[in-house]
Design a protein around this motif. Structure first.
Motif, PDB file in Angstrom:
ATOM      1  N   LEU A  27       0.821  -1.211   0.000  1.00  0.00           N
ATOM      2  CA  LEU A  27       0.000   0.000   0.000  1.00  0.00           C
ATOM      3  C   LEU A  27       0.855   1.261   0.000  1.00  0.00           C
ATOM      4  CD1 LEU A  27      -2.975   0.941   0.146  1.00  0.00           C
ATOM      5  CD2 LEU A  27      -2.725   0.991   2.635  1.00  0.00           C
ATOM      6  N   THR A  28       1.938   1.230   0.779  1.00  0.00           N
ATOM      7  CA  THR A  28       2.833   2.388   0.883  1.00  0.00           C
ATOM      8  C   THR A  28       4.272   1.907   0.688  1.00  0.00           C
ATOM      9  OG1 THR A  28       1.321   3.371   2.501  1.00  0.00           O
ATOM     10  CG2 THR A  28       3.508   4.360   2.294  1.00  0.00           C
ATOM     11  N   PRO A  29       4.789   1.996  -0.522  1.00  0.00           N
ATOM     12  CA  PRO A  29       6.165   1.550  -0.768  1.00  0.00           C
ATOM     13  C   PRO A  29       7.172   2.275   0.127  1.00  0.00           C
ATOM     14  CG  PRO A  29       4.994   1.920  -2.833  1.00  0.00           C
ATOM     15  CD  PRO A  29       4.107   2.453  -1.740  1.00  0.00           C
ATOM     16  N   HIS A  30       8.285   1.593   0.371  1.00  0.00           N
ATOM     17  CA  HIS A  30       9.367   2.137   1.202  1.00  0.00           C
ATOM     18  C   HIS A  30       8.927   2.364   2.647  1.00  0.00           C
ATOM     19  CE1 HIS A  30      11.463   2.640  -2.573  1.00  0.00           C
ATOM     20  NE2 HIS A  30      10.530   3.470  -3.011  1.00  0.00           N
ATOM     21  N   SER A  31       7.980   1.541   3.112  1.00  0.00           N
ATOM     22  CA  SER A  31       7.587   1.615   4.519  1.00  0.00           C
ATOM     23  C   SER A  31       8.635   0.982   5.427  1.00  0.00           C
ATOM     24  CB  SER A  31       6.244   0.910   4.735  1.00  0.00           C
ATOM     25  OG  SER A  31       5.189   1.610   4.117  1.00  0.00           O
ATOM     26  N   PHE A  32       9.485   0.149   4.841  1.00  0.00           N
ATOM     27  CA  PHE A  32      10.517  -0.538   5.625  1.00  0.00           C
ATOM     28  C   PHE A  32      11.870  -0.335   4.939  1.00  0.00           C
ATOM     29  CE2 PHE A  32       6.525  -2.689   6.312  1.00  0.00           C
ATOM     30  CZ  PHE A  32       6.475  -2.834   7.688  1.00  0.00           C
ATOM     31  N   GLY A  33      12.871  -0.119   5.745  1.00  0.00           N
ATOM     32  CA  GLY A  33      14.211   0.081   5.221  1.00  0.00           C
ATOM     33  C   GLY A  33      15.150  -0.993   5.714  1.00  0.00           C
TER      34      GLY A  33
ATOM     35  N   LEU B 112      15.154  -0.910  -2.390  1.00  0.00           N
ATOM     36  CA  LEU B 112      14.313  -1.993  -2.872  1.00  0.00           C
ATOM     37  C   LEU B 112      13.220  -2.340  -1.860  1.00  0.00           C
ATOM     38  CD1 LEU B 112      17.005  -4.432  -4.330  1.00  0.00           C
ATOM     39  CD2 LEU B 112      15.647  -2.705  -5.540  1.00  0.00           C
ATOM     40  N   ALA B 113      12.146  -2.959  -2.384  1.00  0.00           N
ATOM     41  CA  ALA B 113      11.095  -3.453  -1.489  1.00  0.00           C
ATOM     42  C   ALA B 113      11.648  -4.621  -0.690  1.00  0.00           C
ATOM     43  CB  ALA B 113       9.868  -3.888  -2.301  1.00  0.00           C
ATOM     44  N   ARG B 114      11.248  -4.715   0.542  1.00  0.00           N
ATOM     45  CA  ARG B 114      11.730  -5.780   1.400  1.00  0.00           C
ATOM     46  C   ARG B 114      11.053  -7.096   1.030  1.00  0.00           C
ATOM     47  NH1 ARG B 114      14.782  -2.487   1.805  1.00  0.00           N
ATOM     48  NH2 ARG B 114      15.962  -4.275   1.091  1.00  0.00           N
ATOM     49  N   THR B 115      11.807  -8.173   1.087  1.00  0.00           N
ATOM     50  CA  THR B 115      11.288  -9.490   0.742  1.00  0.00           C
ATOM     51  C   THR B 115      10.510 -10.073   1.910  1.00  0.00           C
ATOM     52  OG1 THR B 115      13.256 -10.652   1.531  1.00  0.00           O
ATOM     53  CG2 THR B 115      13.269  -9.862  -0.763  1.00  0.00           C
TER      54      THR B 115
ATOM     55  N   GLY C  48      15.004  -7.793  19.713  1.00  0.00           N
ATOM     56  CA  GLY C  48      15.654  -6.715  18.977  1.00  0.00           C
ATOM     57  C   GLY C  48      14.892  -6.374  17.718  1.00  0.00           C
ATOM     58  N   ILE C  49      15.551  -5.671  16.825  1.00  0.00           N
ATOM     59  CA  ILE C  49      14.889  -5.268  15.594  1.00  0.00           C
ATOM     60  C   ILE C  49      15.736  -5.567  14.368  1.00  0.00           C
ATOM     61  CG2 ILE C  49      15.795  -2.908  15.521  1.00  0.00           C
ATOM     62  CD1 ILE C  49      12.945  -2.020  14.702  1.00  0.00           C
ATOM     63  N   GLY C  50      17.037  -5.776  14.537  1.00  0.00           N
ATOM     64  CA  GLY C  50      17.886  -6.142  13.418  1.00  0.00           C
ATOM     65  C   GLY C  50      18.123  -4.998  12.457  1.00  0.00           C
ATOM     66  N   ASP C  51      18.468  -5.349  11.205  1.00  0.00           N
ATOM     67  CA  ASP C  51      18.794  -4.322  10.221  1.00  0.00           C
ATOM     68  C   ASP C  51      17.611  -3.937   9.351  1.00  0.00           C
ATOM     69  OD1 ASP C  51      18.642  -6.746   8.962  1.00  0.00           O
ATOM     70  OD2 ASP C  51      20.236  -6.325   7.522  1.00  0.00           O
ATOM     71  N   VAL C  52      16.434  -4.557   9.557  1.00  0.00           N
ATOM     72  CA  VAL C  52      15.206  -4.181   8.850  1.00  0.00           C
ATOM     73  C   VAL C  52      14.366  -3.356   9.816  1.00  0.00           C
ATOM     74  CG1 VAL C  52      13.170  -4.996   7.623  1.00  0.00           C
ATOM     75  CG2 VAL C  52      15.306  -6.300   7.516  1.00  0.00           C
ATOM     76  N   ILE C  53      14.031  -2.125   9.433  1.00  0.00           N
ATOM     77  CA  ILE C  53      13.353  -1.224  10.359  1.00  0.00           C
ATOM     78  C   ILE C  53      12.128  -0.604   9.706  1.00  0.00           C
ATOM     79  CG2 ILE C  53      15.425  -0.682  11.682  1.00  0.00           C
ATOM     80  CD1 ILE C  53      15.671   1.886  10.047  1.00  0.00           C
ATOM     81  N   PRO C  54      11.065  -0.388  10.488  1.00  0.00           N
ATOM     82  CA  PRO C  54       9.900   0.339   9.965  1.00  0.00           C
ATOM     83  C   PRO C  54      10.215   1.822   9.866  1.00  0.00           C
ATOM     84  CG  PRO C  54       9.569  -0.213  12.270  1.00  0.00           C
ATOM     85  CD  PRO C  54      10.865  -0.855  11.866  1.00  0.00           C
ATOM     86  N   LEU C  55       9.793   2.443   8.784  1.00  0.00           N
ATOM     87  CA  LEU C  55      10.120   3.843   8.545  1.00  0.00           C
ATOM     88  C   LEU C  55       8.923   4.779   8.648  1.00  0.00           C
ATOM     89  CD1 LEU C  55      12.555   3.451   5.498  1.00  0.00           C
ATOM     90  CD2 LEU C  55      13.144   3.705   7.920  1.00  0.00           C
ATOM     91  N   THR C  56       7.740   4.315   8.240  1.00  0.00           N
ATOM     92  CA  THR C  56       6.564   5.173   8.238  1.00  0.00           C
ATOM     93  C   THR C  56       5.787   5.025   9.543  1.00  0.00           C
ATOM     94  OG1 THR C  56       5.158   3.492   7.208  1.00  0.00           O
ATOM     95  CG2 THR C  56       6.411   4.945   5.733  1.00  0.00           C
ATOM     96  N   GLY C  57       4.868   5.947   9.756  1.00  0.00           N
ATOM     97  CA  GLY C  57       4.070   5.907  10.978  1.00  0.00           C
ATOM     98  C   GLY C  57       3.232   4.648  11.099  1.00  0.00           C
TER      99      GLY C  57
END
Length: 224
Positions: free
Chosen positions: A147-153, A160-163, A179-188
């Motif tokens: 729905l909202t691209p680039h929501s996760f970095g 790129l989109a996360r797999t 923990g959270i690792g190297d994949v993080i949520p970016l949007t609200g």
């Protein structure tokens, strides 16, 4: 003979079959994602997991017809994606799959809390419920990303989109509070879902798993 005993044992415990299938899927998905027709194999394996989950719900207080009603459109959407390469259906299939896995997880929790006797199948169910919850949130993350691209970095290829594997890893890390690792949520919206998953993970461990452990510490042993 040992293999036959293992097969008979797992057939008596559908929660164990579901747990093993999901763990196998997490091992195979990274390989499937790297193949040319990886999305086809990914969706086909997802349909197999749906079948195992429906069979498992039959042993719980949950209603099988609800799972079947949700699984039919999921299978139709996954099949359409496999046959006609329709990626825009990802949002709908992931959203319904999230509801499906959350309902199955709720059914298993009701099954484990139904009495004060801990059976072997309930111990398997504790693990299967955790994976169902993690997969449910992973599918929600897939829907948010659609729905909202680039929501996760991520540190690697942030554009790129996360797999699925990456978002599933994030889901397990948040649900287990490790923990959270190297994949993080970016949007609200992504961060709100991540916060809810952390809360759900804490409540599941504190209210359900702790109760099962407490009951197993009683004099009576787990029964088949």
């Amino acid at each position: 003979m040992h293999l036959l005993r293992m097969i008979v044992h797992t057939r008596r415990h559908p929660s164990a079959i579901l747990l093993l299938a999901q763990l196998l899927g997490m091992v195979l998905y990274p390989f499937l994602e790297q193949t040319r027709y990886g999305h086809v194999a990914f969706n086909a394996f997802g349909i197999v997991i749906l079948a195992f989950t429906v069979r498992m719900v039959q042993r719980t207080p949950g209603h099988t017809w609800i799972c079947v009603a949700m699984s039919l459109p999921i299978i139709a959407l996954l099949t359409a994606q496999m046959l006609f390469d329709m990626p825009y259906l990802q949002l709908w299939s992931s959203a319904i799959e999230a509801l499906f896995y959350f309902y199955a997880a709720g059914s298993l929790i009701s099954y484990m809390l139904a009495d004060r006797r801990v059976t072997t199948d309930e111990l398997y169910a504790a693990g299967a419920t955790f994976t169902l919850l993690a997969w449910g949130f992973a599918h929600l993350y897939m829907a948010v990303q659609a729905l909202t691209p680039h929501s996760f970095g991520a540190a690697v290829n942030p554009e790129l989109a996360r797999t699925w594997t990456e978002l599933n890893y994030l889901s397990f890390a948040l649900l287990s509070s490790t923990g959270i690792g190297d994949v993080i949520p970016l949007t609200g919206h992504a961060r709100s879902l991540a916060s809810i998953e952390m809360f759900v993970g804490l409540m599941y461990l504190a209210a359900v798993v702790a109760r099962l452990i407490g009951l197993t510490m009683q004099p009576s042993k787990p029964v088949e």
